[in-house]
Design a protein around this motif. Structure first.
Motif, PDB file in Angstrom:
ATOM      1  N   THR A  69       6.794  10.610  -2.746  1.00  0.00           N
ATOM      2  CA  THR A  69       6.492   9.631  -1.605  1.00  0.00           C
ATOM      3  C   THR A  69       5.404  10.317  -0.865  1.00  0.00           C
ATOM      4  OG1 THR A  69       8.486   8.476  -1.876  1.00  0.00           O
ATOM      5  CG2 THR A  69       7.255   8.087   0.178  1.00  0.00           C
ATOM      6  N   ARG A  70       4.467   9.835  -0.485  1.00  0.00           N
ATOM      7  CA  ARG A  70       3.250  10.527   0.499  1.00  0.00           C
ATOM      8  C   ARG A  70       4.159  10.544   1.852  1.00  0.00           C
ATOM      9  NH1 ARG A  70      -2.777   8.721  -0.090  1.00  0.00           N
ATOM     10  NH2 ARG A  70      -2.415   8.499   2.340  1.00  0.00           N
ATOM     11  N   GLY A  71       3.498  11.745   2.572  1.00  0.00           N
ATOM     12  CA  GLY A  71       4.173  11.825   3.865  1.00  0.00           C
ATOM     13  C   GLY A  71       3.822  10.526   4.674  1.00  0.00           C
ATOM     14  N   ASP A  72       2.714   9.951   4.910  1.00  0.00           N
ATOM     15  CA  ASP A  72       2.615   8.760   5.564  1.00  0.00           C
ATOM     16  C   ASP A  72       2.840   7.580   5.132  1.00  0.00           C
ATOM     17  OD1 ASP A  72       0.849   8.192   3.366  1.00  0.00           O
ATOM     18  OD2 ASP A  72      -1.147   8.357   4.407  1.00  0.00           O
ATOM     19  N   LEU A  73       3.743   7.329   4.101  1.00  0.00           N
ATOM     20  CA  LEU A  73       4.581   6.249   3.666  1.00  0.00           C
ATOM     21  C   LEU A  73       3.381   5.528   2.947  1.00  0.00           C
ATOM     22  CD1 LEU A  73       7.577   6.094   5.755  1.00  0.00           C
ATOM     23  CD2 LEU A  73       7.255   7.470   3.711  1.00  0.00           C
ATOM     24  N   TYR A 118       5.044   6.895  -8.086  1.00  0.00           N
ATOM     25  CA  TYR A 118       5.000   6.683  -6.628  1.00  0.00           C
ATOM     26  C   TYR A 118       5.524   5.396  -6.133  1.00  0.00           C
ATOM     27  CZ  TYR A 118       1.806  10.649  -5.751  1.00  0.00           C
ATOM     28  OH  TYR A 118       1.437  11.744  -5.573  1.00  0.00           O
ATOM     29  N   HIS A 119       6.131   4.583  -7.026  1.00  0.00           N
ATOM     30  CA  HIS A 119       6.759   3.237  -6.854  1.00  0.00           C
ATOM     31  C   HIS A 119       7.794   3.001  -7.852  1.00  0.00           C
ATOM     32  CE1 HIS A 119       4.878   1.069 -10.237  1.00  0.00           C
ATOM     33  NE2 HIS A 119       4.182   1.815 -10.138  1.00  0.00           N
ATOM     34  N   GLY A 120       8.678   1.995  -7.629  1.00  0.00           N
ATOM     35  CA  GLY A 120       9.367   1.457  -8.695  1.00  0.00           C
ATOM     36  C   GLY A 120      10.889   2.189  -8.609  1.00  0.00           C
ATOM     37  N   THR A 125       7.950   1.271 -16.064  1.00  0.00           N
ATOM     38  CA  THR A 125       7.327  -0.154 -15.363  1.00  0.00           C
ATOM     39  C   THR A 125       6.106   0.291 -14.694  1.00  0.00           C
ATOM     40  OG1 THR A 125       9.469  -1.216 -15.259  1.00  0.00           O
ATOM     41  CG2 THR A 125       7.881  -1.985 -14.048  1.00  0.00           C
ATOM     42  N   GLY A 126       4.974  -0.050 -15.004  1.00  0.00           N
ATOM     43  CA  GLY A 126       3.824   0.160 -14.274  1.00  0.00           C
ATOM     44  C   GLY A 126       3.169   1.637 -14.204  1.00  0.00           C
ATOM     45  N   THR A 127       3.607   2.468 -15.232  1.00  0.00           N
ATOM     46  CA  THR A 127       3.409   3.903 -15.136  1.00  0.00           C
ATOM     47  C   THR A 127       2.802   4.062 -16.465  1.00  0.00           C
ATOM     48  OG1 THR A 127       5.162   4.833 -16.331  1.00  0.00           O
ATOM     49  CG2 THR A 127       5.459   4.369 -13.975  1.00  0.00           C
TER      50      THR A 127
END
Length: 206
Positions: A69-73, A118-120, A125-127
């Protein structure tokens, strides 16, 4: 019908995929301390290391699917309590940080593939995982990691929906509480996956 595990996990068409087996999840400190405790209780990292070592020796591809997860979300999921809880945890899964690295007992060999997500909820799924596995000629996934509560269950269902055989060594996965994870494996995942043990897979790869 009895399953011939040796045929099912033949190195010619099998990959070992580690789901969120990373320091900031299964290690200490962890963004999910109770889950990390459950991992230690079953020696998850040690079993994953055994599987990865044998897989590399016999030419089975090893893929590490990590969560970041990015630091800035920016772009981070906020649509479930799980995501919000992890965002508030003292351990941040920042790209490039120690928390997203694979535990040293397992390591990342030169031929391994690392796929940050980065998600999910799961790695398929979606990778890039599905097209990479297909390009490698993989039809069977040996899936290990966390958690039986969500990530591994999502992984198993998605793998079957994508047409893969899914093999789950029950001592190389973990969930909380332990008795709930055991019931999910026995009552649900056993219906879609070949549930086995680390020792049995190692024997099939002997």
């Amino acid at each position: 019908m009895a399953v011939d595990l040796r045929t099912l996990v033949d190195p010619a068409h099998t990959a070992l995929v580690l789901q969120e087996v990373q320091n900031g999840v299964v290690g200490e400190p962890s963004a999910l301390p109770a889950l990390a405790d459950a991992c230690r209780a079953v020696d998850l990292v040690a079993h994953c290391a055994e599987l990865a070592t044998r897989a590399r020796d016999i030419g089975v591809p090893v893929l590490h699917c990590t969560a970041e997860t990015r630091g800035d979300l920016r772009g981070a999921n906020r649509n479930a309590r799980l995501f919000m809880g992890v965002l508030k945890a003292p351990v941040r899964l920042l790209p490039g940080s120690e928390a997203v690295q694979v535990p040293p007992e397992i390591g990342v060999a030169a031929d391994d593939i690392v796929l940050p997500r980065y998600h999910g909820l799961g790695p398929l799924t979606g990778t890039q995982l599905d097209p990479i596995l297909r390009n490698l000629g993989v039809t069977t996934i040996v899936g290990v990691g966390v958690s039986v509560n969500i990530g591994m269950t999502d992984f198993a269902f998605s793998a079957v929906n994508h047409g893969y055989q899914f093999v789950m060594p029950r001592d190389a996965v973990a969930g909380v509480p332990a008795d709930y994870a055991r019931d999910v494996i026995d009552q649900t995942l056993s219906l879609v996956a070949t549930v086995t043990t680390t020792a049995a897979v190692l024997d099939a790869w002997a």
